[in-house]
Design a protein around this motif. Structure first.
Motif, PDB file in Angstrom:
ATOM      1  N   ARG A  36      -5.594   1.292   1.071  1.00 44.86           N
ATOM      2  CA  ARG A  36      -6.090   0.800  -0.208  1.00 44.86           C
ATOM      3  C   ARG A  36      -4.796   0.061  -0.609  1.00 44.86           C
ATOM      4  O   ARG A  36      -3.479   0.613  -0.816  1.00 44.86           O
ATOM      5  N   PRO A  84      -7.176   1.970  13.614  1.00 44.53           N
ATOM      6  CA  PRO A  84      -6.689   2.962  14.538  1.00 44.53           C
ATOM      7  C   PRO A  84      -5.274   3.736  14.320  1.00 44.53           C
ATOM      8  O   PRO A  84      -5.106   4.933  14.453  1.00 44.53           O
ATOM      9  N   GLU A  85      -4.265   2.840  13.869  1.00 45.26           N
ATOM     10  CA  GLU A  85      -3.142   3.492  13.564  1.00 45.26           C
ATOM     11  C   GLU A  85      -3.178   4.450  12.409  1.00 45.26           C
ATOM     12  O   GLU A  85      -2.144   5.174  12.113  1.00 45.26           O
ATOM     13  N   ARG A  86      -3.987   4.326  11.661  1.00 44.55           N
ATOM     14  CA  ARG A  86      -4.227   5.149  10.323  1.00 44.55           C
ATOM     15  C   ARG A  86      -5.324   6.374  10.457  1.00 44.55           C
ATOM     16  O   ARG A  86      -5.838   6.940   9.900  1.00 44.55           O
ATOM     17  N   GLY A  87      -5.500   6.477  12.218  1.00 43.06           N
ATOM     18  CA  GLY A  87      -6.566   7.748  12.244  1.00 43.06           C
ATOM     19  C   GLY A  87      -7.888   7.310  12.059  1.00 43.06           C
ATOM     20  O   GLY A  87      -8.551   8.130  11.716  1.00 43.06           O
ATOM     21  N   GLY A  88      -8.322   5.869  11.853  1.00 47.95           N
ATOM     22  CA  GLY A  88      -9.534   5.411  11.222  1.00 47.95           C
ATOM     23  C   GLY A  88      -9.850   5.646   9.900  1.00 47.95           C
ATOM     24  O   GLY A  88     -10.862   5.610   9.394  1.00 47.95           O
ATOM     25  N   ARG A  89      -8.820   5.698   9.189  1.00 50.77           N
ATOM     26  CA  ARG A  89      -8.854   5.973   7.818  1.00 50.77           C
ATOM     27  C   ARG A  89      -8.768   4.365   7.139  1.00 50.77           C
ATOM     28  O   ARG A  89      -7.703   3.606   7.396  1.00 50.77           O
ATOM     29  N   ALA A  90      -9.411   3.928   5.839  1.00 49.36           N
ATOM     30  CA  ALA A  90      -9.089   2.884   5.259  1.00 49.36           C
ATOM     31  C   ALA A  90      -7.723   2.981   4.341  1.00 49.36           C
ATOM     32  O   ALA A  90      -7.168   3.940   4.399  1.00 49.36           O
ATOM     33  N   LEU A 135      -9.666  -2.650  -1.107  1.00 49.14           N
ATOM     34  CA  LEU A 135      -9.892  -1.701   0.005  1.00 49.14           C
ATOM     35  C   LEU A 135      -9.806  -2.366   1.291  1.00 49.14           C
ATOM     36  O   LEU A 135     -10.564  -3.500   1.353  1.00 49.14           O
ATOM     37  N   TYR A 152       1.097  -1.137  -0.027  1.00 52.02           N
ATOM     38  CA  TYR A 152      -0.055  -0.255   0.054  1.00 52.02           C
ATOM     39  C   TYR A 152       1.002   1.128   0.075  1.00 52.02           C
ATOM     40  O   TYR A 152       2.083   1.048   0.038  1.00 52.02           O
ATOM     41  N   GLY A 153       0.376   2.206  -0.278  1.00 49.26           N
ATOM     42  CA  GLY A 153       1.065   3.638  -0.293  1.00 49.26           C
ATOM     43  C   GLY A 153       2.277   3.801   0.569  1.00 49.26           C
ATOM     44  O   GLY A 153       3.398   4.183  -0.156  1.00 49.26           O
ATOM     45  N   MET A 154       2.105   3.709   1.690  1.00 52.69           N
ATOM     46  CA  MET A 154       3.450   4.149   2.610  1.00 52.69           C
ATOM     47  C   MET A 154       4.517   3.213   2.450  1.00 52.69           C
ATOM     48  O   MET A 154       5.548   3.568   2.384  1.00 52.69           O
TER      49      MET A 154
END
Lengths: 161, 112
Positions: B77, B69-75, B64, B26-28
């Protein structure tokens, strides 16, 4: 609003379709870097990444926004200012230039679907903020009338292109 | 061969990073893998712009994940390379190999 949420909003405003995933990735890597390097370095890295994310879409969008929105809006603003000066009062120096710059910046930031209404509000707020009093109203009206002109220009561009 | 059937340099690097990462691409992770392998200061924005281009060409696909939580509640990809992407990578590699054949590296700084 946290800085991460603010960044996500900026990405969305700049038209990045992956705004949520980019913000999530940055959030995750930021947490790792803060543990490794400390808060200050992590925030510096974070801000730099956000800035670099925003530069590319804005640079790509600026020419299109200038042709499709800002020029028609500016032309209509000039036209209504002319009408206004013929009817009753003196023109206001400098407001037209400031409007053009504001509209250009707004057009570059917004997605096409958001452009018409938001740009109208942005320009109106700009004009109202600069000129409090009855003299501002014709300009506000002229800018509001120029918003459908911008939409018409977008439609025209679609037909031509 | 039609234009656009081979990968650009950065596109190829991103695609290879996805292959190297396997199921965790994924992106990171792609950004970190690129930075670690090439030593470049790669921005997440550049990675996503390239991922979008590769997706449009159907050389990669994505799934997806759930919000964490470690992504601030973001999904999240995650990306994978398609068969067409593998073919494009092989093609690009062959072309590069053909061009490199007969040359010895490092190249001299001057060809006087």
């Amino acid at each position: 609003m946290s800085r991460h949420t603010f960044s996500q909003a900026l990405f969305a405003l700049a038209g990045l379709s992956d705004a949520e995933y980019i913000a999530g990735d940055l959030h995750e890597e930021f947490a790792m870097l803060r543990a490794e390097l400390g808060s200050r370095s992590a925030w510096r890295w974070y801000a730099w990444q956000v800035l670099r994310c925003l530069v590319r879409p804005l640079a790509l969008r600026l020419p299109a926004a200038f042709l499709a929105v800002a020029i028609p809006l500016a032309l209509f603003d000039r036209m209504w200012l002319f009408v206004y000066t013929q009817l009753c009062a003196e023109p206001v120096a400098g407001l037209g230039t400031i409007n053009i710059l504001g509209l250009l910046a707004g057009a570059s930031l917004l997605r096409p679907g958001q452009r018409r209404l938001t740009m109208g509000l942005l320009a109106t707020g700009l004009a109202a903020g600069l000129m409090i009093g009855p003299a501002a109203f014709p300009h506000i009206i002229s800018i509001l009338l120029s918003v459908p002109a911008g939409a018409a220009a977008e439609q025209l561009r679609k037909v031509i292109v | 061969m039609a234009k656009g059937e081979t990968l650009g340099e950065f596109e190829h690097l991103v695609l290879l990073a996805i292959i190297r990462l396997g199921n965790d691409a994924y992106g990171m992770q792609v950004r970190r893998e690129l930075s670690a392998c090439t030593g470049r200061d790669v921005s997440i924005g550049a990675v996503y712009a390239t991922l979008e281009r590769l997706t449009a060409k159907a050389w990669i696909g994505s799934t997806l994940g759930e919000a964490t939580p470690e992504r601030g509640g973001r999904a999240k990809r995650s990306f994978y390379v398609t068969d067409a992407g593998i073919r494009a990578s092989n093609r690009t590699r062959s072309e590069l190999a053909a061009m490199l054949e007969g040359l010895s590296f490092p190249l001299p700084e001057s060809f006087l």
